[in-house]
Motif scaffolding. Structure first.
Motif, PDB file in Angstrom:
ATOM      1  N   LYS A 572       0.843  -1.193   0.000  1.00 50.11           N
ATOM      2  CA  LYS A 572       0.000   0.000   0.000  1.00 50.11           C
ATOM      3  C   LYS A 572       0.878   1.244   0.000  1.00 50.11           C
ATOM      4  O   LYS A 572       1.958   1.257   0.556  1.00 50.11           O
ATOM      5  CB  LYS A 572      -0.901   0.025   1.247  1.00 50.11           C
ATOM      6  CG  LYS A 572      -1.737  -1.238   1.436  1.00 50.11           C
ATOM      7  CD  LYS A 572      -2.823  -1.352   0.417  1.00 50.11           C
ATOM      8  CE  LYS A 572      -3.737  -2.538   0.718  1.00 50.11           C
ATOM      9  NZ  LYS A 572      -4.818  -2.674  -0.248  1.00 50.11           N
ATOM     10  N   ILE A 577      -4.196   2.410   6.185  1.00 50.88           N
ATOM     11  CA  ILE A 577      -4.975   2.496   4.953  1.00 50.88           C
ATOM     12  C   ILE A 577      -6.470   2.577   5.259  1.00 50.88           C
ATOM     13  O   ILE A 577      -6.997   1.823   6.062  1.00 50.88           O
ATOM     14  CB  ILE A 577      -4.702   1.268   4.046  1.00 50.88           C
ATOM     15  CG1 ILE A 577      -3.197   1.126   3.821  1.00 50.88           C
ATOM     16  CG2 ILE A 577      -5.433   1.401   2.742  1.00 50.88           C
ATOM     17  CD1 ILE A 577      -2.525   2.338   3.232  1.00 50.88           C
ATOM     18  N   ASP A 579     -10.115   2.223   3.448  1.00 49.93           N
ATOM     19  CA  ASP A 579     -10.876   1.871   2.247  1.00 49.93           C
ATOM     20  C   ASP A 579     -12.333   1.624   2.613  1.00 49.93           C
ATOM     21  O   ASP A 579     -12.705   1.557   3.782  1.00 49.93           O
ATOM     22  CB  ASP A 579     -10.247   0.668   1.524  1.00 49.93           C
ATOM     23  CG  ASP A 579     -10.308  -0.609   2.353  1.00 49.93           C
ATOM     24  OD1 ASP A 579     -11.304  -0.792   3.082  1.00 49.93           O
ATOM     25  OD2 ASP A 579      -9.374  -1.417   2.250  1.00 49.93           O
ATOM     26  N   ASP A 795      -6.463   3.583   0.111  1.00 51.02           N
ATOM     27  CA  ASP A 795      -6.236   2.251  -0.454  1.00 51.02           C
ATOM     28  C   ASP A 795      -6.027   2.334  -1.959  1.00 51.02           C
ATOM     29  O   ASP A 795      -6.360   3.316  -2.613  1.00 51.02           O
ATOM     30  CB  ASP A 795      -7.413   1.334  -0.122  1.00 51.02           C
ATOM     31  CG  ASP A 795      -8.624   1.653  -0.968  1.00 51.02           C
ATOM     32  OD1 ASP A 795      -9.036   2.821  -0.993  1.00 51.02           O
ATOM     33  OD2 ASP A 795      -9.149   0.735  -1.625  1.00 51.02           O
ATOM     34  N   ASP A 796      -5.443   1.292  -2.524  1.00 54.93           N
ATOM     35  CA  ASP A 796      -5.100   1.275  -3.948  1.00 54.93           C
ATOM     36  C   ASP A 796      -6.328   1.419  -4.835  1.00 54.93           C
ATOM     37  O   ASP A 796      -6.308   2.139  -5.834  1.00 54.93           O
ATOM     38  CB  ASP A 796      -4.375  -0.030  -4.287  1.00 54.93           C
ATOM     39  CG  ASP A 796      -2.978  -0.079  -3.680  1.00 54.93           C
ATOM     40  OD1 ASP A 796      -2.412   1.002  -3.431  1.00 54.93           O
ATOM     41  OD2 ASP A 796      -2.467  -1.190  -3.452  1.00 54.93           O
TER      42      ASP A 796
END
Length: 847
Positions: A572, A577, A579, A795-796
């Motif tokens: 990450k 993170i 999300d 988050d990605d």
């Protein structure tokens, strides 16, 4: 007859006796975790008063042995001479050569120690603090002690206004020394003279440093206690050195004269501020001047007068304060010490305000303001933030008050813009810039070197007879002419080395229909925040029902609720993170409560607009505007004049996309960043620099003379205490490579839009008159019109979705629309506010 020969007989007996080792403190090494006690040891020895001696005062010459037992080399002698003469650069060059020619630990420590003192003289605060930490380590290697270096570190911190840190360092030194005192009688010559000198110096520097920091904080009772005890110990040294026998092997050092003069100044002004013992205070002032005169310290008289004026002000003796500050001004102006002039003018302005002479007070503040502007860039950022209790921000805060009282909003706007522009110039004053193609900039930097050198010479030992003021004035006039030529062809480059702003009316012309600007004003602690609300046709002052401290607390609560931690999560771009799939109901409720409170705090009425520009102040630099529920785009600007400089046609094309550099196991790889980079490369119809290809050389080669868009999806780190060390990570020689903010200042990456898809790239440090220092400003220097960054990790999946939507608009130069559309898309798809709220847009659209 026997009386005439008695001193000689004593000398013979003394040197025929046995040499002795003076007992020293048992604790010699301290560290940052050691105990710091605030005990003040009362000096109980009854020593007759010792004033200035007939003994000569000088630095050791070539071939002589200095107080630390080191033989003075030619390079060291040159450094001593240049230091006393005010030529800091020549002194540093000599020390560099001296250090390269020796591997002796004692010698290397002395070189490092002297470097710190020279950096302080030159106003290079960051360099002084960095070097003094090296000195701490080197001192342990040569002597098994670090008391001297710790005390010097405390002194550096005093003038950086890190009073808590300075106090701790001084207390640690005095705790380690304990009840030890310099002996005032000896049975024979000491065999550990260097250790004796070193410990005494550390002790005196700590006592004097504590007197200074309490003086600068207005704690006059404490300043008096410590300065009195310091004076007794200085007196003991002078007694030993003046002794008919001991004086044969104990000698004066310039630092002892300077230190005693400063301590007497603190002692005298503390007495004055407390309105006690006037005859004693006058004697201390006179003695301070006497000691300064002996070492021919040009700033001595101005220093004594300025602290005396400050003490008169503190004790309510305002007429005396006005008269004394005028005397200090006269001395400073005649000597060409402009760095003193602006502080003393500000001090006098404060006095005149209390006397009710408003017009004269404003004139004094504006003269201080003008002097500061002259000094910017060539000033090289004074190391001390608040000499004589005066700081640069004091001037801006008071000018804002003058402007508000007169409802003079155009002047208010101008004062704010000049302050911000000056802060940026000051930040870069000590940094080298890679502008090889600009001959005029090279001339300015060379001229800045001469101005700085002359300013140091004006304050050097024995400089009072030099025509320094006229020389500096002539050099500054030449500089103004060069800056004007640069500004005509390259306003952005001119802003690096000069103070350039636009007027309120000129800025308003750049606002289109449906656009507005909120320009936050600097405020004093505890006061509600205020801002200018500016449209094309109107300007007005508005207030928020919140103080800056309260807003800072709310933002801190928000980051805590986001789970901001210190552990990196593998795969990450972040630390903790956030999300949409992992946020619990309770977490959502907590976030909703904090965000709701933030919305109420930042509620203000606006016209029907589609774009809002914001010039922030302090904590507002870190405000997540996307969380406030506004239905218009918000873009952050470093100042109001930004619109006039950057609303120009673009000249660059294409995009450079970077993602997931090879970190060789030193940082987690970023699969999400790799996927993001590939998707964006397809959108821009280019190839991405990924993995081992994401080197700084390849990035610069692909950018060439400049590109429209540069997207960097990688790790980043922010250092609050050293924002220029904040960095993005690429790869080089099979290692993670830190591309720091300072490297970007020195050699910019030229792109009209820079997207920093990495954690905490929107973080930075608010400096001086509220200029903002961080990665964003680094890219601005390279000519970027806009920078998109993040305030915290996301988050990605959320990052990729936001970036794809944003770039669909950004490809056509519509950055603001892209930011708004991406925010609304994530919101519609159920992402937490913690995801879309992280993204902040800075700058203007491409025309």
């Amino acid at each position: 007859m026997s009386r005439l020969y008695l001193p000689l007989i004593l000398v013979v007996l003394f040197f025929c006796g046995c040499a002795m080792k003076v007992p020293m403190p048992t604790t010699k090494i301290i560290d940052d975790h050691s105990l710091a006690q605030s005990k003040l040891n009362v000096y109980n020895h009854n020593i007759p008063y010792q004033s200035v001696s007939n003994k000569s005062v000088s630095m050791p010459k070539e071939g002589e042995v200095n107080a630390y037992g080191i033989i003075v080399t030619p390079e060291l002698a040159l450094a001593y001479g240049a230091y006393l003469g005010g030529d800091g650069e020549e002194a540093l060059a000599a020390l560099k050569k001296a250090g390269e020619s020796s591997s002796d630990d004692t010698f290397l420590w002395l070189v490092s120690f002297l470097k710190v003192k020279i950096y302080m003289m030159m106003g290079l605060s960051a360099d002084a603090l960095q070097e003094v930490n090296k000195a701490v380590e080197l001192e342990v290697a040569y002597s098994g002690s670090n008391l001297n270096s710790y005390s010097l570190r405390g002194e550096v911190k005093v003038w950086l206004e890190d009073f808590d840190g300075a106090e701790k360092d001084f207390f640690k030194v005095l705790t380690a020394i304990g009840d030890w005192e310099l002996p005032t009688s000896y049975m024979g010559p000491p065999t550990n003279m260097s250790e004796l000198f070193s410990t005494t110096t550390a002790q005196l520097r700590s006592y004097t440093g504590l007197a200074a920091l309490y003086q600068l904080q207005g704690k006059y009772h404490e300043a008096l206690r410590w300065s009195e005890q310091a004076e007794k110990r200085y007196n003991a040294i002078y007694y030993v050195v003046n002794h008919p026998v001991y004086g044969f092997y104990m000698h004066y050092h310039l630092d002892v004269y300077y230190g005693r003069a400063m301590n007497l100044t603190f002692l005298a002004s503390s007495l004055t501020a407390l309105s006690v013992d006037s005859p004693r205070a006058q004697m201390a002032y006179d003695e301070a001047l006497h000691f300064f005169d002996v070492i021919q310290y040009a700033k001595g008289k101005a220093t004594v007068l300025a602290f005396r004026a400050l003490a008169y002000k503190q004790s309510g003796q305002l007429v005396k304060a006005d008269k004394t500050s005028l005397q200090a001004l006269d001395v400073s102006i005649k000597s060409g010490m402009l760095d003193f002039v602006w502080r003393i003018e500000t001090l006098r302005g404060q006095v005149l305000l209390r006397l009710g002479r408003m017009q004269a007070a404003e004139q004094s503040y504006r003269r201080a303001f003008k002097t500061l502007n002259y000094l910017s860039s060539s000033l090289q950022s004074d190391i001390s933030k608040r000499t004589f209790g005066i700081g640069k921000n004091d001037i801006t805060l008071q000018l804002v008050q003058f402007d508000m009282q007169k409802n003079d909003l155009p002047t208010l706007f101008s004062d704010l813009e000049i302050s911000r522009a000056r802060a940026f110039v000051d930040i870069l004053a000590n940094r080298s810039l890679d502008q090889v193609g600009n001959a005029k900039l090279k001339k300015i930097k060379a001229l800045d070197h001469l101005i700085m050198k002359q300013r140091l010479l004006n304050s050097a030992r024995g400089s009072t007879s030099r025509p320094g003021a006229r020389i500096v004035a002539k050099q500054l006039k030449h500089r103004e002419a060069l800056v004007e030529k640069i500004h005509k062809s390259n306003p952005e480059l001119a802003s690096v080395v000069s103070i350039w702003t636009t007027t309120l009316g000129e800025m308003q012309k750049q606002l289109n229909v449906g656009e507005a600007m909120i320009y936050f004003l600097p405020v004093r602690a505890g006061k509600s925040m205020q801002f200018l609300y500016i449209t094309r046709d109107d300007v007005a002052v508005h207030s928020l029902k919140v103080t800056e401290n309260a807003l800072h607390h709310q933002l801190k609560q928000l980051r805590s609720a986001l789970g901001y931690g210190d552990e990196r999560a593998g795969g990450k771009r972040g630390i903790q993170i956030i999300d949409k799939s992992t946020v619990s109901d309770s977490h959502k409720a907590t976030l909703a409560t904090i965000v709701g409170r933030l919305k109420r705090t930042m509620h203000f009425a606006t016209d029907t607009i589609d774009k809002l520009y914001v010039v922030p102040y302090a904590s507002l630099n870190f405000l997540p505007w996307a969380l406030l529920g506004k239905d218009y785009a918000v873009s952050i600007l470093p100042n109001g004049s930004w619109l006039n400089i950057h609303k120009t046609p673009n000249h660059y094309q294409g995009a450079v996309i970077v993602g997931d550099p090879n970190f060789a196991g030193e940082l987690p790889q970023l699969e999400g960043a790799r996927a993001e980079a590939k998707a964006l490369a397809a959108l821009y119809q280019t190839s991405a620099l990924i993995g081992a290809d994401a080197t700084p050389e390849n990035v610069r080669k692909k950018i060439g003379q400049g590109v429209a868009t540069l997207h960097l999806a990688t790790h980043a780190v922010f250092y609050k205490d050293a924002p220029l060390n904040s960095a993005l990570f690429l790869t080089k020689n099979q290692h993670a490579y830190a591309l720091t903010a300072e490297k970007l200042y020195q050699k910019p990456l030229r792109a009209e839009l820079v997207v920093l898809s990495a954690c905490e790239t929107g973080m930075g440090e608010s400096q001086g008159d509220n200029d903002f220092l961080g990665l964003t400003r680094s890219f601005y220097l390279g000519g970027s019109k806009a920078v998109l960054n993040t305030l915290w990790p996301v988050d990605d999946e959320g990052a990729k979705l936001f970036m794809l939507e944003f770039h669909r608009y950004a490809i056509d130069g519509e950055y603001a629309k892209g930011w708004l559309a991406a925010k609304e898309l994530l919101k519609a798809q159920g992402y937490s506010p913690a995801v879309y709220g992280a993204f902040v847009l800075n700058g203007v659209d491409r025309e």
